[in-house]
Design a protein around this motif. Structure first.
Motif, short mmCIF file in Angstrom:
data_model
loop_
_atom_site.label_atom_id
_atom_site.label_comp_id
_atom_site.label_asym_id
_atom_site.label_seq_id
_atom_site.Cartn_x
_atom_site.Cartn_y
_atom_site.Cartn_z
N LYS A 86 -6.19 -10.25 24.89
CA LYS A 86 -5.59 -10.57 26.19
C LYS A 86 -4.17 -10.78 26.20
O LYS A 86 -3.51 -11.88 26.53
N VAL A 87 -3.45 -9.77 25.63
CA VAL A 87 -2.16 -9.75 25.70
C VAL A 87 -1.38 -8.19 26.36
O VAL A 87 -2.47 -7.39 26.48
N SER A 88 -0.38 -8.12 26.47
CA SER A 88 0.07 -6.73 27.05
C SER A 88 0.22 -5.74 25.90
O SER A 88 0.19 -6.43 24.73
N ARG A 89 0.21 -4.51 26.11
CA ARG A 89 0.48 -3.62 25.14
C ARG A 89 1.84 -3.51 24.55
O ARG A 89 1.86 -3.34 23.28
N PRO A 90 2.75 -3.86 24.91
CA PRO A 90 4.12 -4.06 24.38
C PRO A 90 3.99 -5.11 23.23
O PRO A 90 4.66 -5.02 22.37
N THR A 91 3.18 -6.05 23.56
CA THR A 91 2.86 -7.32 22.44
C THR A 91 2.42 -6.94 21.34
O THR A 91 2.58 -7.24 20.45
N ILE A 92 1.35 -5.80 21.76
CA ILE A 92 0.69 -5.29 20.47
C ILE A 92 1.48 -4.50 19.79
O ILE A 92 1.41 -4.33 18.58
N ARG A 93 2.51 -3.82 20.43
CA ARG A 93 3.47 -2.60 19.59
C ARG A 93 4.12 -3.68 18.71
O ARG A 93 4.63 -3.15 17.60
N GLU A 94 4.60 -4.57 19.38
CA GLU A 94 5.58 -5.61 18.57
C GLU A 94 4.84 -6.16 17.24
O GLU A 94 5.51 -6.21 16.23
N ALA A 95 3.80 -6.53 17.48
CA ALA A 95 2.72 -6.94 16.22
C ALA A 95 2.28 -6.00 15.36
O ALA A 95 2.40 -6.10 14.04
N ILE A 96 2.21 -4.60 15.74
CA ILE A 96 2.01 -3.63 14.60
C ILE A 96 3.19 -3.39 13.85
O ILE A 96 3.29 -3.13 12.68
N ILE A 97 4.67 -3.57 14.60
CA ILE A 97 5.56 -3.40 13.72
C ILE A 97 5.88 -4.24 12.79
O ILE A 97 6.23 -3.89 11.73
N ALA A 98 5.62 -5.71 13.17
CA ALA A 98 5.53 -6.48 12.07
C ALA A 98 4.71 -6.46 11.06
O ALA A 98 4.87 -6.65 9.75
N LEU A 99 3.57 -6.00 11.38
CA LEU A 99 2.49 -5.75 10.33
C LEU A 99 3.08 -4.56 9.46
O LEU A 99 2.65 -4.51 8.02
N GLU A 100 3.69 -3.43 9.95
CA GLU A 100 4.18 -2.62 9.27
C GLU A 100 5.30 -3.04 8.25
O GLU A 100 5.27 -2.51 7.25
N VAL A 101 6.10 -3.87 8.91
CA VAL A 101 7.32 -4.52 8.03
C VAL A 101 6.75 -5.16 6.74
O VAL A 101 7.13 -5.27 5.63
N ARG A 102 5.59 -5.89 6.92
CA ARG A 102 4.87 -6.79 5.98
C ARG A 102 4.09 -5.97 4.97
O ARG A 102 3.21 -6.37 4.31
N ASN A 103 3.83 -4.73 5.42
CA ASN A 103 3.25 -3.59 4.69
C ASN A 103 1.67 -3.76 4.59
O ASN A 103 1.06 -3.46 3.60
N LYS A 104 1.34 -4.22 5.72
CA LYS A 104 -0.16 -4.61 6.10
C LYS A 104 -0.82 -3.22 6.65
O LYS A 104 -2.14 -3.10 6.17
N VAL A 105 0.08 -2.55 7.39
CA VAL A 105 -0.37 -1.04 7.99
C VAL A 105 0.39 -0.07 7.62
O VAL A 105 1.66 -0.46 7.34
N GLU A 106 0.07 1.18 8.05
CA GLU A 106 0.88 2.17 7.98
C GLU A 106 0.62 3.09 9.43
O GLU A 106 -0.66 3.29 9.87
N VAL A 107 1.67 3.30 10.09
CA VAL A 107 1.45 4.06 11.47
C VAL A 107 1.71 5.40 11.14
O VAL A 107 2.81 5.87 10.61
N LYS A 108 0.86 6.32 11.41
CA LYS A 108 0.65 7.89 11.30
C LYS A 108 0.83 8.27 12.56
O LYS A 108 -0.12 8.25 13.27
#
Length: 246
Positions: A40-62
């Protein structure tokens, strides 16, 4: 929202889902739209979360494929330890050029929004948010998607480890008047569309931050030395010995 930005709450929830196996290693996270609906948040907020997860080495964006949960070994391989000094130096060099570029392209509407962040800081209204918004307005004024994403990644690095967070907390909540004056100088250079002065003003801003980090680190180190010396003094002082045998 408190000082802790909304997207960090999403980061925490996704990490919990990863850790409990809802999103196992190697799996692909749901699309941005689905995650936005789920939390229940905006897509830009999800985008920021994904960037943070990528920095934390939890995910990889392909690109063109999706966001994938990393295995522990993959995360360890990708992990590069950074510190607050490295983050600040990178931001100084990068955002100096961002300011120079933005000086050519920034609009009157964006300048007005920049001034609103200065007013918010002067009135002590959510200073952390105003500071972040100030830098984001400038990078968005470049109209360069790569620069925008790079600055977002650098901001995410600010909160990527407890050590960096602690170092920044030591200096970012102090000298607000100096930060405002530095932001004002950057704003005036951008308003004049002066690329050289915009770059220089941004460098002055970060140079002061780097020096503040050094001062805070030195003070912390001295405090630790004093604490250890007090422990040793207490252990070997004559008063302590006499009390123990008295």
């Amino acid at each position: 929202m408190s000082n802790r930005r909304l997207f960090w709450h999403i980061v925490d929830q996704i990490e919990v889902s990863i850790n409990n196996g809802e999103y196992p290693a190697g799996s692909r996270l749901p699309p941005e739209r689905e995650l936005a609906e789920k939390f229940k948040v905006s897509r830009p907020t999800i985008r920021e979360a994904i960037i943070a997860l990528e920095v934390r080495n939890k995910v990889e964006v392909k690109t063109g494929s999706g966001v994938y949960v990393l295995k522990d070994k993959q995360a360890a391989k990708l992990k590069h330890e950074v510190n607050a000094f490295e983050v600040t130096q990178a931001r100084a060099l990068f955002e100096g050029e961002v300011a120079a570029m933005a000086a050519k392209t920034i609009t009157d509407a964006e300048l007005e929004r920049l001034e609103q962040t200065l007013i918010a800081m002067e009135n002590n209204q959510d200073v952390e948010k105003a500071d972040r918004e100030f830098h984001y307005i400038i990078v968005n004024a470049t109209r360069n998607a790569a620069m925008i994403q790079s600055v977002e990644n650098l901001w995410a690095l600010r909160s990527s480890t407890p050590e960096i967070v602690q170092d920044y907390n030591r200096v970012c909540n102090k000298d607000n008047d100096k930060t405002i004056a530095e932001h004002r100088a950057i704003y005036e250079a951008l308003k004049a569309h002066d690329t050289v002065e915009a770059r220089s003003a941004m460098h002055v801003h970060f140079n002061r931050l780097i020096n503040s980090l050094f001062d805070a680190t030195e003070a912390s180190a001295l405090e630790e030395i004093k604490r250890k010396n007090d422990e040793i003094r207490g252990k070997y002082s004559l008063d302590t010995i006499l009390k123990s045998v008295g």
